[in-house]
Design a protein around this motif. Structure first.
Motif, PDB file in Angstrom:
ATOM      1  N   ASN A 211       3.614  -3.190  -4.471  1.00  0.00           N
ATOM      2  CA  ASN A 211       3.411  -1.784  -4.108  1.00  0.00           C
ATOM      3  C   ASN A 211       4.324  -1.343  -2.967  1.00  0.00           C
ATOM      4  O   ASN A 211       3.878  -0.745  -1.984  1.00  0.00           O
ATOM      5  CB  ASN A 211       1.942  -1.579  -3.719  1.00  0.00           C
ATOM      6  N   ALA A 212       5.610  -1.634  -3.111  1.00  0.00           N
ATOM      7  CA  ALA A 212       6.580  -1.246  -2.082  1.00  0.00           C
ATOM      8  C   ALA A 212       6.992   0.202  -2.262  1.00  0.00           C
ATOM      9  O   ALA A 212       7.042   0.725  -3.378  1.00  0.00           O
ATOM     10  CB  ALA A 212       7.806  -2.148  -2.150  1.00  0.00           C
ATOM     11  N   ARG A 213       7.318   0.858  -1.158  1.00  0.00           N
ATOM     12  CA  ARG A 213       7.733   2.261  -1.205  1.00  0.00           C
ATOM     13  C   ARG A 213       9.177   2.395  -1.669  1.00  0.00           C
ATOM     14  O   ARG A 213       9.484   3.163  -2.567  1.00  0.00           O
ATOM     15  CB  ARG A 213       7.555   2.901   0.172  1.00  0.00           C
TER      16      ARG A 213
ATOM     17  N   ASP B  81       3.540  -0.933   7.551  1.00  0.00           N
ATOM     18  CA  ASP B  81       4.896  -0.967   8.099  1.00  0.00           C
ATOM     19  C   ASP B  81       5.385  -2.414   8.150  1.00  0.00           C
ATOM     20  O   ASP B  81       4.602  -3.372   8.104  1.00  0.00           O
ATOM     21  CB  ASP B  81       4.942  -0.309   9.474  1.00  0.00           C
ATOM     22  N   PRO B  82       6.703  -2.600   8.238  1.00  0.00           N
ATOM     23  CA  PRO B  82       7.262  -3.957   8.183  1.00  0.00           C
ATOM     24  C   PRO B  82       6.705  -4.896   9.247  1.00  0.00           C
ATOM     25  O   PRO B  82       6.510  -6.086   8.985  1.00  0.00           O
ATOM     26  CB  PRO B  82       8.759  -3.716   8.360  1.00  0.00           C
TER      27      PRO B  82
ATOM     28  N   GLN C  75       0.798  -1.238   0.000  1.00  0.00           N
ATOM     29  CA  GLN C  75       0.000   0.000   0.000  1.00  0.00           C
ATOM     30  C   GLN C  75       0.829   1.286   0.000  1.00  0.00           C
ATOM     31  O   GLN C  75       0.381   2.315   0.492  1.00  0.00           O
ATOM     32  CB  GLN C  75      -0.958   0.008   1.210  1.00  0.00           C
ATOM     33  N   ALA C  76       2.021   1.235  -0.605  1.00  0.00           N
ATOM     34  CA  ALA C  76       2.838   2.459  -0.635  1.00  0.00           C
ATOM     35  C   ALA C  76       2.217   3.533  -1.512  1.00  0.00           C
ATOM     36  O   ALA C  76       2.484   4.721  -1.315  1.00  0.00           O
ATOM     37  CB  ALA C  76       4.249   2.136  -1.125  1.00  0.00           C
TER      38      ALA C  76
ATOM     39  N   ALA D  35       3.334  -6.004   8.088  1.00  0.00           N
ATOM     40  CA  ALA D  35       3.507  -6.845   6.907  1.00  0.00           C
ATOM     41  C   ALA D  35       3.979  -8.240   7.294  1.00  0.00           C
ATOM     42  O   ALA D  35       3.488  -9.251   6.765  1.00  0.00           O
ATOM     43  CB  ALA D  35       4.502  -6.189   5.954  1.00  0.00           C
ATOM     44  N   LEU D  36       4.928  -8.320   8.205  1.00  0.00           N
ATOM     45  CA  LEU D  36       5.423  -9.630   8.650  1.00  0.00           C
ATOM     46  C   LEU D  36       4.316 -10.429   9.327  1.00  0.00           C
ATOM     47  O   LEU D  36       4.209 -11.649   9.155  1.00  0.00           O
ATOM     48  CB  LEU D  36       6.613  -9.438   9.589  1.00  0.00           C
ATOM     49  N   GLU D  37       3.483  -9.758  10.115  1.00  0.00           N
ATOM     50  CA  GLU D  37       2.366 -10.457  10.757  1.00  0.00           C
ATOM     51  C   GLU D  37       1.439 -11.052   9.697  1.00  0.00           C
ATOM     52  O   GLU D  37       1.029 -12.223   9.787  1.00  0.00           O
ATOM     53  CB  GLU D  37       1.578  -9.508  11.655  1.00  0.00           C
TER      54      GLU D  37
END
Length: 954
Positions: free
Chosen positions: A405-407, A360-361, A350-351, A364-366
Motif C-alpha cells: 500500500n505504497a503511495r 511516513d518513512p 497505509q497510503a 516505517a523504518l522504525e
C-alpha cells in the motif's frame, strides 16, 4: 483564555463562556480554517470545501460574509489578529492550547490518552454542515478510536478488564467492523470468565466482516479466537506485568508502539502468541499475514514472481483498487519464504487506508527495524540514520519484505535495502516508475476461468449448479477480485439465495458492492485536483474509450495537458489502456466516475469535437463531396489536422462507436450536421446499423425543430440505407416520404435514385427507368456531376436489360468519365462493376472479368468490403470455369457475410449452387440453393423463382 472546540459542537469560548453571534455557516468556515491552521487557504478552496461542485452563484459573497462575521467575533474576544488576509487567501494562526484538535494530537503523542479522550464532547464538528465535514469527521473519529484502542490495551495490561466491559461492548456495537476493538472485547470477556460470550463476539465480527466486505479476519484475530477456544494459558494475566513492546493488532507489520511513548506495554494487554515483537534472536522474524486458502488464478503472474524473481531485488506490483495486489504479494511471499530464512517482514504503509495518513518513512523504518528485532534504544531519531541502520541490519541476511500500500516511489525509496540478499515486494495503486532497477508487474482483472474458480471456491456447489448466472455475476463484477469476494461472501452467508437472485440484485446499480466504491473513493482522493476533474468528466463520456484529443475537448484544455492528466490517471490505475493512445475505464470504475460527475457542458464540447474532427476526416477521404459539408460552421477552436487519408480512416475506425454513442446519449445538438458528415463513411464501410441510428436521430431532432431540410435529408439517407440492407419496402416508404417533404433538387434526385434502384432490383424496369430519368434531369439541373454520374450507371443497367446495349454502353462511358473528372474512385469502381455486368450479358466474358477485377481492386483499396463482394460475384459470374467461380463466389460470400450484405449473400449462394451443380456436386448445390432461395424470399425479388426452376431438375 480564548479556546476553539472542534471535537464536539463547534464553538468559540472565552474563559469558558461561549462567544455568541456565530451562525452555523460561519462556524463551518471557521472550523475549516482552524483545521488547516498555519496554511493559506484560497477562497476557491473554501468554496469547494463548503459546497463541493454544487456551489451557488453567491458562493464567493457568502464566504466574504462568513469571514466578516468571524472577524467580528474574534474582535469581540480580543483576538482580531488570529485570522490574517494574505495574497492567496486567508490563514488562521491560533496560539498553542487554543484549539482542541491540536491539544488532542499532542496529548496522544505524549501518551496521556485518558486526558486526550476527555477533550471530546460529542461528534467531531457537530452542528456544522458543509461538503468537507463528512470526510474530516471520519478522520477524527478514526483518531479517537485509535487512541481509545491504545488506552484499552493499557487497561487490559493492568488487569482492569472487568471495569472495561460495558464501555468496550458499547464501542464494539457502534463500530462492529473494527478488528482491534473487537479483539480487545474478546480478550476482556475471556479474562472475565465469559468464554462463550467471547467466542460469540468473535463469530459476530467474522460474520459482519464477510457480509459487508467479503473478507476474513486477519491472522492475529484468528490466532486470538483459537486461543480463546483452547483457553490458552498465554491469555491469562501474569503475576507481574512483562516489559516488552507490542505491535498493533490490526495487521502484522503495523507501526509498533515505541517504548517510553506513554502507551501501555503490549504484553498482558495485547493479543498473545505471534503478536509479541520484542527482540527474540532465537526466532526468525515472521510477520507475513494470512495466506488465504482460496487463492485462485494468477498463473502468469506467479510464474514471473516465483520462478523468475527468486533472486534478491525489488519488485513492484501495481494495479487498480480491489485488483488483489496485496493478496498476490502475500501469496508470493509465502511461496518464497523458505528461500529467505532470515525473516519475512510485512508493513502496511497505509497510503490508501480509510481515515489514516500514510505512514511516513521514519515511522516505517522504525517498524521494520523492530520487526527485525532491533531494540528501541538502538533506533536513532532521524530518517537518514534509521535508513542507514536498516541497510546495515540487512547486510548479510536473506530477508523478504513486503511493503504494502505504497503511495508513490518517494514513499518507499528510503525503505529500500542497499547491497544485500533481501527481496522487497512493493504494492501500490500507482505505477512506481521512479524506482530505478525495480522489476514492475501491473496486475489486471482475473481471466474468465480464474474468476469463475475464485467464485466457486468461496460459494461451493451452488455456483456449479448455475453456470450461466455465475457468468453474469462475473460480468457484473467486472472480474475484479474484491467485487467477486464481496458478492461470493454475500451468497455464502445467505443459503436461501440463488446465484441468479444475486445477479439480479447486482444488476440494481451494483448496490451490494459498497466496499468496492469505498476503495475507489480512496484512490480518487489521492489524485490532484486536475486529475480528479478529468476523472469525473470521463465518467460522462458515453463511448467506451477516448484519446487525448477527445479528452482535451471534453475538459476544455489543450491536448498536451489532457495527455498528461490521462497518463497520470493511467499510472494511478484509475484508467486502463487496451491499445496505445486510447484510454478506458474498468466498468465499476466507470460507474464510480459517473456517480461523481456533473456535466458543465463537457459532453456538448465532446460532441462538437467529434463533428468537426469527422468533417476533417471526410474531407480527406471524400474530397469530391466537399460541397455537401460547406454549410457546417468552422470550429471555435482549431482541430488537430489529419495528415492523410490513412490517418483519417484510422481515426474514424477507432471513434465510430464512440461518435454514435455520444450522439445517442449526449445532447441533442448538431445531429443533422453529424449525420450529413458521417454518411459517406458509414455507407462505404457498410456500418448500416450505425447509419440507421444516426439518421433516425437526425430525423427525430429535425421534426422537433421543424427543420424540413434536415428532415428530407434524413429520410433520403434512411431510404438509401434500407436499400443497402435489402429492406426494399422500407426503402421505398422512406424515399416517398422524402419526396413529399422536400422540393430541393439534390435531395429529390437522391430519393428518386433509391426508388429506381429498388424498382430495378425487383425487375420493374419501366418504373425504374422513369425514376432514374427524373433523377438524371434533377441532377443535371442542379449541376450535380457526382449525382449525374451515379444515376447514369444505374440507368445503364436498366437499359441493358431492356436490350438497348449500345445506349447502356454510352451511359457507362459517360458515367466513368464524370466520376474520374470529379475524383470519385468509389463511383469509378461502381461504374466498372456495372460495365462488367453489361459486357458479360453482351457475350464478352474476358472483358467483363477485366472490369470486375478493376472494380474489386478499387473497392479493396478504398476499404469497401460490401461493394467488393458485388464485384467478386460479378467476376465469378463471368468465369468460364465452375471451379474458379466457386473460389470467387466463396470469397464474395465471406465479404458479404462480414458486412451483412444480404443481396450479395443471396447472389453468392445462387452462383455457388449453379457452379457446384455444373461440377456434379448436387448436395452442395442443394444446400447453397436453399440458402439463396431463403434470402431471395426475404428480399422479395424474382430471382427466387428462377433459381427454383433451375434447381428442380437436379
Amino acid at each position: 483564555m480564548l479556546r476553539f472546540s472542534l471535537l464536539g459542537p463547534v464553538q468559540l469560548t472565552l474563559d469558558g463562556t461561549p462567544v455568541p453571534s456565530i451562525a452555523p455557516r460561519h462556524r463551518a468556515v471557521l472550523a475549516y480554517l482552524l483545521l488547516n491552521a498555519g496554511r493559506v487557504i484560497s477562497i476557491e478552496r473554501l468554496i469547494e470545501a463548503m459546497w463541493g461542485y454544487d456551489m451557488p452563484d453567491t458562493a464567493r459573497s457568502q464566504i466574504h460574509a462568513s469571514i466578516t462575521a468571524i472577524r467580528k467575533a474574534l474582535r469581540g474576544a480580543g483576538a482580531e489578529g488570529l485570522l490574517e488576509t494574505r495574497a492567496g487567501g486567508y490563514v488562521a494562526r491560533p496560539e498553542p492550547g487554543q484549539v482542541d484538535t491540536q491539544e488532542f494530537t499532542e496529548l496522544v503523542a505524549a501518551g496521556a490518552l485518558r486526558e486526550a479522550l476527555g477533550l471530546w464532547s460529542g461528534e467531531a464538528l457537530e452542528g456544522v454542515h458543509a461538503h468537507y465535514v463528512a470526510g474530516v469527521r471520519e478522520l477524527w473519529n478514526e483518531r479517537r478510536l485509535s487512541a481509545y484502542e491504545r488506552l484499552v490495551e493499557g487497561e487490559l495490561a493492568a488487569g482492569r478488564h472487568a471495569e472495561l466491559l460495558d464501555e468496550l461492548a458499547a464501542q464494539v456495537s457502534a463500530y462492529p467492523l473494527r478488528e482491534k476493538l473487537t479483539g480487545h472485547l474478546v480478550l476482556a470477556l475471556h479474562r472475565a470468565g465469559r468464554q462463550a460470550d467471547a467466542l460469540a463476539a468473535a463469530r459476530a465480527y467474522r460474520t459482519a466482516l464477510a457480509d459487508e466486505q467479503g473478507l476474513d479476519p486477519g491472522h492475529a484475530f484468528t490466532e486470538l479466537e483459537q486461543a480463546v477456544l483452547k483457553d490458552d494459558p498465554s491469555l491469562r494475566l501474569p503475576a507481574a506485568p512483562a516489559s516488552f513492546v507490542g505491535q498493533s493488532a490490526s495487521a502484522a507489520g503495523a507501526v509498533a508502539v515505541p517504548a517510553g511513548s506513554g502507551a501501555s506495554p503490549a504484553g498482558p494487554g495485547a493479543w498473545p502468541a505471534g503478536l509479541i515483537t520484542a527482540a527474540q534472536p532465537s526466532r526468525r522474524p515472521a510477520f507475513l499475514p494470512y495466506d488465504i486458502p482460496d487463492f485462485s488464478g494468477r498463473a502468469v503472474e506467479l510464474e514471473r514472481l516465483v520462478a523468475e524473481h527468486h533472486e534478491p531485488g525489488v519488485i513492484t506490483i501495481d494495479g487498480m483498487a480491489g485488483i488483489g495486489k496485496t493478496t498476490l504479494a502475500v501469496h508470493v511471499a509465502h511461496r518464497l519464504a523458505e528461500r529467505y530464512p532470515d525473516g519475512q517482514l510485512f508493513l502496511d504503509l497505509q497510503a490508501h487506508t480509510a481515515g489514516r495518513e500514510p505512514i511516513d518513512p521514519a515511522a516505517a523504518l522504525e517498524a521494520l527495524l523492530r520487526q527485525l528485532g532491533v531494540q528501541a534504544d538502538r533506533i536513532p531519531v532521524t530518517t537518514a540514520e534509521r535508513g542507514a541502520l536498516w541497510r546495515a541490519e540487512l547486510a548479510g541476511r536473506r530477508v523478504l519484505a513486503v511493503l504494502d500500500n505504497a503511495r508513490d516511489a518517494d514513499h518507499v525509496r528510503p525503505l529500500l535495502p542497499g547491497r544485500s540478499d533481501t527481496l522487497v515486494l512493493i504494492t501500490s495503486r500507482r505505477r512506481l516508475v521512479g524506482l530505478d532497477g525495480a522489476h514492475a508487474l501491473s496486475v489486471d482483472v482475473l481471466a474468465e476461468r480464474d474468476a469463475q474458480e475464485l467464485f466457486e471456491r468461496i460459494v461451493g456447489e451452488r455456483a456449479r449448479q448455475e453456470p450461466d448466472a455465475v457468468r453474469e455475476v462475473l460480468q457484473l463484477c467486472g472480474h475484479l477480485p474484491l467485487a467477486l469476494r464481496i458478492s461470493a461472501a454475500r451468497l455464502q452467508h445467505r443459503p436461501s439465495w440463488t446465484v441468479a437472485y444475486l445477479a439480479g440484485r447486482l444488476n440494481d446499480h451494483r448496490r451490494l458492492l459498497n466496499g468496492v466504491s469505498a476503495a475507489f473513493a480512496l484512490s480518487y482522493e489521492q489524485l490532484d485536483e486536475a486529475e480528479q476533474r478529468m476523472f469525473r468528466l470521463l465518467g460522462l463520456v458515453p463511448g467506451r474509450d477516448i484519446d487525448a484529443c477527445g479528452a482535451a475537448a471534453l475538459a476544455g484544455i489543450d491536448e498536451d495537458e489532457a495527455e498528461e492528466l490521462l497518463e497520470g490517471l493511467l499510472d494511478a490505475h484509475m484508467l486502463l489502456q487496451r491499445e496505445p493512445g486510447r484510454y478506458t475505464f474498468h466498468d465499476l470504475l466507470r460507474e464510480h466516475a459517473r456517480s461523481l460527475a456533473e456535466n458543465d457542458g463537457a459532453v456538448m464540447r465532446l460532441l462538437a469535437y467529434y463533428l468537426h474532427r469527422s468533417r476533417a476526416a471526410m474531407d480527406r477521404l471524400f474530397p469530391h463531396s466537399l460541397a455537401e459539408r460547406e454549410g457546417i460552421p468552422q470550429p471555435a477552436t482549431p482541430i488537430a489536422p489529419l495528415r492523410d487519408a490513412a490517418e483519417a480512416s484510422a481515426w474514424l475506425d477507432a471513434e465510430r462507436a464512440n461518435i454514435i454513442a455520444t450522439a445517442v446519449h449526449g445532447p441533442e445538438i448538431c445531429l443533422g450536421m453529424l449525420a450529413l458528415t458521417m454518411r459517406p463513411y458509414l455507407d462505404r464501410q457498410a456500418h448500416h446499423d450505425d447509419a440507421l441510428t444516426l439518421h433516425t436521430l437526425a430525423l427525430q431532432r429535425s421534426r422537433k425543430l421543424g427543420d424540413r431540410e434536415v428532415q428530407a435529408r434524413a429520410l433520403t439517407d434512411l431510404a438509401w440505407t434500407y436499400w443497402r440492407l435489402g429492406e426494399y419496402e422500407r426503402a421505398e416508404e422512406h424515399a416517398h416520404r422524402a419526396l413529399d417533404a422536400c422540393e430541393e433538387a439534390y435531395e429529390r434526385a437522391r430519393a428518386l435514385l433509391t426508388l429506381g434502384n429498388v424498382a430495378l432490383r425487383r425487375r420493374r424496369d419501366v418504373e425504374a427507368e422513369q425514376y432514374l430519368r427524373q433523377a438524371l434531369d434533377l441532377s443535371r439541373i442542379g449541376a450535380d456531376t457526382w449525382g449525374e454520374a451515379h444515376v447514369l450507371g444505374i440507368l445503364a443497367l436498366t437499359l441493358d436489360r431492356a436490350g438497348r446495349a449500345e445506349e447502356a454502353r454510352r451511359h457507362l462511358d459517360l458515367a466513368l468519365a464524370l466520376h474520374r473528372k470529379v475524383g470519385n474512385p468509389a463511383g469509378e469502381a461502381a461504374t466498372l462493376d456495372h460495365l462488367g455486368i453489361v459486357l458479360r450479358r453482351q457475350g464478352e466474358p474476358a472483358q467483363a472479368r477485366a472490369r470486375h477485377e478493376q472494380a474489386a481492386a478499387l473497392y479493396r483499396e478504398l476499404g469497401n468490403p460490401a461493394d467488393e463482394a458485388g464485384a467478386l460475384n460479378g467476376l465469378a459470374e463471368a468465369a468460364d470455369d465452375p471451379a474458379r467461380a466457386i473460389e470467387e463466389h466463396t470469397a464474395a460470400l465471406a465479404l458479404a457475410d462480414r458486412t451483412r450484405n444480404r443481396p450479395e449473400q443471396a447472389r453468392a449462394h445462387d452462383g455457388l449452387a449453379r457452379a457446384h451443380l455444373a461440377l456434379g456436386h448436387p448436395e452442395q448445390a442443394g444446400e447453397h440453393g436453399r440458402l439463396a432461395l431463403a434470402l431471395y424470399a426475404e428480399l422479395g425479388v424474382p430471382e427466387a423463382e428462377e433459381l427454383r426452376a433451375f434447381l428442380e431438375p437436379a
